[in-house]
Design a protein around this motif. Structure first.
Motif, PDB file in Angstrom:
ATOM      1  N   TYR A 117      25.282  92.295  89.701  1.00  0.00           N
ATOM      2  CA  TYR A 117      24.885  90.976  89.611  1.00  0.00           C
ATOM      3  C   TYR A 117      24.950  90.706  87.818  1.00  0.00           C
ATOM      4  N   TYR A 118      25.600  89.242  87.042  1.00  0.00           N
ATOM      5  CA  TYR A 118      25.797  89.334  85.738  1.00  0.00           C
ATOM      6  C   TYR A 118      24.592  89.389  85.406  1.00  0.00           C
ATOM      7  N   VAL A 119      24.392  89.623  83.885  1.00  0.00           N
ATOM      8  CA  VAL A 119      22.917  89.424  83.439  1.00  0.00           C
ATOM      9  C   VAL A 119      23.462  87.654  81.919  1.00  0.00           C
ATOM     10  N   MET A 120      22.902  86.818  82.115  1.00  0.00           N
ATOM     11  CA  MET A 120      23.176  86.222  80.822  1.00  0.00           C
ATOM     12  C   MET A 120      22.384  85.697  80.234  1.00  0.00           C
ATOM     13  N   ASN A 128      27.063  89.734  80.150  1.00  0.00           N
ATOM     14  CA  ASN A 128      28.131  91.846  80.946  1.00  0.00           C
ATOM     15  C   ASN A 128      27.476  91.303  82.153  1.00  0.00           C
ATOM     16  N   LYS A 129      27.721  92.682  83.425  1.00  0.00           N
ATOM     17  CA  LYS A 129      27.883  92.821  84.348  1.00  0.00           C
ATOM     18  C   LYS A 129      26.862  94.119  84.696  1.00  0.00           C
ATOM     19  N   PHE A 130      26.103  94.262  85.697  1.00  0.00           N
ATOM     20  CA  PHE A 130      25.452  95.376  85.969  1.00  0.00           C
ATOM     21  C   PHE A 130      25.471  95.660  87.116  1.00  0.00           C
ATOM     22  N   VAL A 131      26.253  96.493  87.212  1.00  0.00           N
ATOM     23  CA  VAL A 131      26.768  97.537  88.596  1.00  0.00           C
ATOM     24  C   VAL A 131      26.036  99.066  89.399  1.00  0.00           C
ATOM     25  N   VAL A 132      24.930  98.291  90.456  1.00  0.00           N
ATOM     26  CA  VAL A 132      24.041  99.556  90.803  1.00  0.00           C
ATOM     27  C   VAL A 132      24.780 100.076  91.137  1.00  0.00           C
ATOM     28  N   PRO A 133      23.917 101.971  90.983  1.00  0.00           N
ATOM     29  CA  PRO A 133      24.596 103.227  90.833  1.00  0.00           C
ATOM     30  C   PRO A 133      24.855 103.224  92.517  1.00  0.00           C
ATOM     31  N   MET A 154      14.053  99.132  87.239  1.00  0.00           N
ATOM     32  CA  MET A 154      14.309  99.026  88.608  1.00  0.00           C
ATOM     33  C   MET A 154      15.480  98.810  88.449  1.00  0.00           C
ATOM     34  N   PHE A 155      16.064  99.483  89.473  1.00  0.00           N
ATOM     35  CA  PHE A 155      17.655  99.027  89.463  1.00  0.00           C
ATOM     36  C   PHE A 155      18.115  97.929  90.660  1.00  0.00           C
ATOM     37  N   VAL A 156      17.121  97.677  92.033  1.00  0.00           N
ATOM     38  CA  VAL A 156      17.170  96.692  92.602  1.00  0.00           C
ATOM     39  C   VAL A 156      16.152  95.301  92.058  1.00  0.00           C
ATOM     40  N   CYS A 157      17.251  95.134  91.731  1.00  0.00           N
ATOM     41  CA  CYS A 157      16.635  92.984  91.426  1.00  0.00           C
ATOM     42  C   CYS A 157      16.243  92.292  93.039  1.00  0.00           C
ATOM     43  N   TYR A 158      15.054  91.496  93.196  1.00  0.00           N
ATOM     44  CA  TYR A 158      14.370  91.026  94.072  1.00  0.00           C
ATOM     45  C   TYR A 158      15.163  89.242  94.415  1.00  0.00           C
ATOM     46  N   VAL A 198      25.451  95.669  98.495  1.00  0.00           N
ATOM     47  CA  VAL A 198      26.196  95.082  98.397  1.00  0.00           C
ATOM     48  C   VAL A 198      27.567  95.188  96.676  1.00  0.00           C
ATOM     49  N   PRO A 199      28.939  95.524  96.993  1.00  0.00           N
ATOM     50  CA  PRO A 199      29.675  96.203  95.834  1.00  0.00           C
ATOM     51  C   PRO A 199      29.972  94.800  94.837  1.00  0.00           C
TER      52      PRO A 199
END
Length: 237
Positions: A117-120, A128-133, A154-158, A198-199
């Motif tokens: 996801y993008y952070v705004m 910036n953009k957050f890329v899940v590991p 948490m790295f899995v946003c809901y 989903v990358p």
């Protein structure tokens, strides 16, 4: 093909600054077989008036008083007619292909799909953009989820999408006013529900001072301890 109906659930409380943007992002999906359910959790600002502007385009559920995010999420699920469920926070926004792409991966893998996801900023500017590991296997994913919870993050946003069964069989706790997403994640993991990454950055996550996650770290940690205890998991240290 738009064969499966997807219900997009948007809980909101005093979200007058952002709710219209959130709803419009849900309405503007390239995938058209959707219903949008907004759960107004006893808002006392102009949120109810803003929701009236979308009459005929969305389904509105009004809680008589503020019940909290856990209650609102689950009420949305229980009133959804879609075979699949997606969530959107009232201060965030979906990219137009969110449902199209996430539904494909959720169906293909019989899993709950989550994405980058993008952070705004508060005014909607991309920071910036957050890329899940990436994880080698499901076990690594589970370990990462537990470790992130122990560090109060948490790295899995809901903002995710999955079959409705995963939210009926493993419901959000209606009594939790925050941390309901962590509870649901750990409950699903405990019951071996599959998650698929989903990358692609498919939604925009807004940072602002009124966010629940901006609370004092001690409050978050205490709440996370409560969640682990509710699920009979090892208590956080």
């Amino acid at each position: 093909m738009n064969t499966n109906k997807v219900s997009i659930i948007i809980p909101c409380y005093n979200a007058e600054r952002y709710i219209a943007n959130a709803i419009n992002s849900a309405l503007n999906q390239t995938y058209k077989n959707t219903e949008i359910i907004v759960v107004n959790d006893g808002s006392t600002d102009k949120t109810p008036e803003i929701l009236k502007q979308f009459k005929g385009k969305i389904k509105i559920i009004n809680n008589e008083k503020n019940m909290g995010i856990g209650y609102s999420r689950q009420i949305g699920v229980e009133n959804a007619s879609g075979e699949y469920i997606a969530f959107l926070s009232a201060d965030d926004e979906l990219l137009p292909t969110f449902v199209d792409v996430m539904l494909f991966h959720a169906k293909e893998n019989d899993a709950i799909a989550y994405c980058d996801y993008y952070v705004m900023s508060e005014n909607g500017q991309i920071i910036n953009k957050f890329v899940v590991p990436k994880f080698a296997d499901y076990e690594d994913f589970v370990i990462a989820c537990y470790n992130s919870a122990k560090h109060d993050s948490m790295f899995v946003c809901y903002n995710l999408l999955g079959n409705k069964k995963y939210f009926l069989n493993y419901p959000f706790p209606k009594e939790l006013r925050f941390g309901e997403d962590l509870y649901h994640l750990l409950l699903c993991i405990k019951n071996h529900v599959k998650f698929v990454h989903v990358p692609l950055p498919l939604f925009k996550y807004r940072i602002h001072n009124n966010m629940v996650t901006q609370q004092k770290i001690k409050e978050i940690h205490a709440n996370n301890q409560k969640i682990f205890k509710m699920l009979n998991l090892e208590i956080l240290r």
